[in-house]
Design an enzyme around this catalytic site. Structure first.
Site, short mmCIF file in Angstrom:
data_model
loop_
_atom_site.label_atom_id
_atom_site.label_comp_id
_atom_site.label_asym_id
_atom_site.label_seq_id
_atom_site.Cartn_x
_atom_site.Cartn_y
_atom_site.Cartn_z
N ASP A 1 66.31 39.99 -27.81
CA ASP A 1 67.52 40.05 -26.60
C ASP A 1 66.97 40.88 -26.00
O ASP A 1 67.52 41.18 -24.82
CB ASP A 1 68.49 41.13 -27.50
CG ASP A 1 67.52 41.96 -28.74
OD1 ASP A 1 66.56 41.89 -29.17
OD2 ASP A 1 68.13 42.69 -29.39
N ASP B 1 66.09 28.17 -27.31
CA ASP B 1 66.71 27.15 -26.34
C ASP B 1 67.32 27.78 -25.41
O ASP B 1 67.91 27.19 -23.42
CB ASP B 1 67.86 25.91 -27.52
CG ASP B 1 68.62 25.22 -26.90
OD1 ASP B 1 68.77 25.20 -25.86
OD2 ASP B 1 69.86 25.31 -27.51
#
Ligand code: NAD
Length: 370
Positions: free
Chosen positions: A225, A249
């Site tokens: 994050d 990804d």
């Protein structure tokens, strides 16, 4: 040494930009002690049209007998009616990655200082340019972990996937990341979520043990994050980002967006240097632009060839250890951009020069190699 390359141009702009990449490789190897033998094979929609199969047996055989695959792009409206499992991308690219055990996806996110205005980030963040190497694990994680499925009914109905990593999977990609960092700025950011996930605690411990073999490379752990925020807040802190499959990804797409144009983005999928594919001691790889077959501009001769050309340079560097030849190509691309050469996708408001077509951009890059 004579290396063998299976060339899979594919569909749409694939054919056009591949021609440019081959001309550039040809020039880069002119005075080299190495040679490359190319075998052009069918793949994707073009292969479906001729053989009924997006990845014909002869194509796979040619790739097995090669040291690397140079891939263009596949797909387009003509094949969109096919069931998902027969669509060119799904039926050609994914089986190739699986067959050749390509476990690492490497995507450079580069901003050239002259193209800083194409980035959605503030110019002050990218004015000196940007060069990040995102290394994403490709074969493990929640995408492939078993079991996955559904159970129960009504309010109790649930779906689940399994996040799992084996030690060998983490070790082999961590070794690659440290090896590449060693020849760059010597910093690896390992991305995880070790504050919440047991799999990620194991990821962190394993990366730390691999790091001991590379004492001159600095290892920094970062939660995913935070990493996604830092990429847009302070991107120049990164050199090599080592990512598990799921987080890679997402972060690799985020990083590609901050660079501006998809027509500039190269990528590689790499295997183990000791795998049974390719030459012993050399990593078998599949090299391709990050973009697709661009049906909207296909056949017009206006595509940007740089992503394919830089993919070819990555092939020389990562699969054939031809650093000098790869440097020559990358320098010529930088020189072309610095000189103001722009294809349509790179033209910005206020640009005075007209857009170059694919042939003209290729020629500027070839001249830059003289
Ligand atoms: P796309 O990347 O083909 O195109 C998106 C936009 O970027 C288009 O406007 C296109 O013109 C532009 N663009 C892409 N590459 C460019 C280049 N080199 N120069 C200038 N402009 C460029 O993505 P899409 O439109 O979502 O997909 C089109 C087809 O490509 C689909 O069939 C899709 O499945 C396929 N696809 C294939 C691959 C692959 O082969 N690896 C990857 C992505 C998409």
């Amino acid at each position: 040494m004579i290396f063998k390359v299976a060339v899979m141009s594919g569909d749409g702009i694939g054919q056009e930009v591949m021609q440019s990449a081959r001309e550039v490789i040809h020039k880069a190897l002119k005075n080299s002690s190495h040679q490359i033998e190319f075998t052009e094979v069918l793949v994707g929609g073009a292969a479906i049209d001729q053989t009924g199969n997006a990845l014909p047996a002869e194509t796979l055989k040619a790739a097995e007998q090669s040291d690397a695959i140079l891939f263009g792009s596949v797909g387009g409206p003509k094949w969109e009616h096919l069931p998902p499992s027969e669509q060119p991308e799904r039926a050609a690219l994914l089986p190739l990655r699986k067959h050749f055990e390509l476990f690492a996806n490497v995507r450079p996110a580069i901003i050239y200082p002259e193209l800083k205005d194409a980035s959605p980030l503030k110019p002050s963040l990218v004015e000196k340019g940007l060069d990040i190497l995102i290394m994403r694990e490709l074969t493990g994680d929640v995408y492939f972990g078993q079991p996955k499925g559904k159970r129960g009914e009504g309010k109790e109905e649930a779906a689940f996937d399994t996040m799992i990593y084996h030690r060998y999977e983490i070790e082999r990609i961590a070794h690659l990341a440290f090896t590449y960092a060693h020849s760059r700025k010597k910093i690896v950011h390992s991305i995880d979520k070790a504050n919440v996930l047991t799999t990620m605690v194991f990821w962190r411990e394993t990366v730390e043990s691999v790091a001991k073999s590379y004492p001159d490379v600095k290892l920094i752990h970062q939660y995913v994050d935070n990493a996604s925020m830092q990429l847009v807040k302070n991107p120049s802190q990164f050199d090599v980002m080592l990512c598990p499959n799921l987080f890679g990804d997402i972060l690799s797409d985020e990083a590609s967006q901050i660079t501006g144009s998809i027509g500039m983005l190269a990528s590689a999928s790499l295997g183990d240097p000791h795998s049974r594919w390719g030459r012993e001691g050399y990593s078998f790889g599949l090299y391709e632009p990050a973009g697709g077959s661009a049906p909207d501009i296909a056949g017009k001769g206006i595509a940007n060839p740089i992503a394919q050309i830089l993919s070819a340079a990555m092939m020389l560097r990562f699969s054939f250890k031809m650093d000098k030849e790869a440097d020559a190509i990358e320098k010529a691309v930088k020189k072309a951009i610095a000189s103001g050469a722009r294809t349509g996708d790179l033209i910005m408001q206020g640009d005075k020069n007209p857009a170059l077509n694919l042939r003209q951009m290729t020629d500027v890059i070839l001249e830059g190699m003289d």
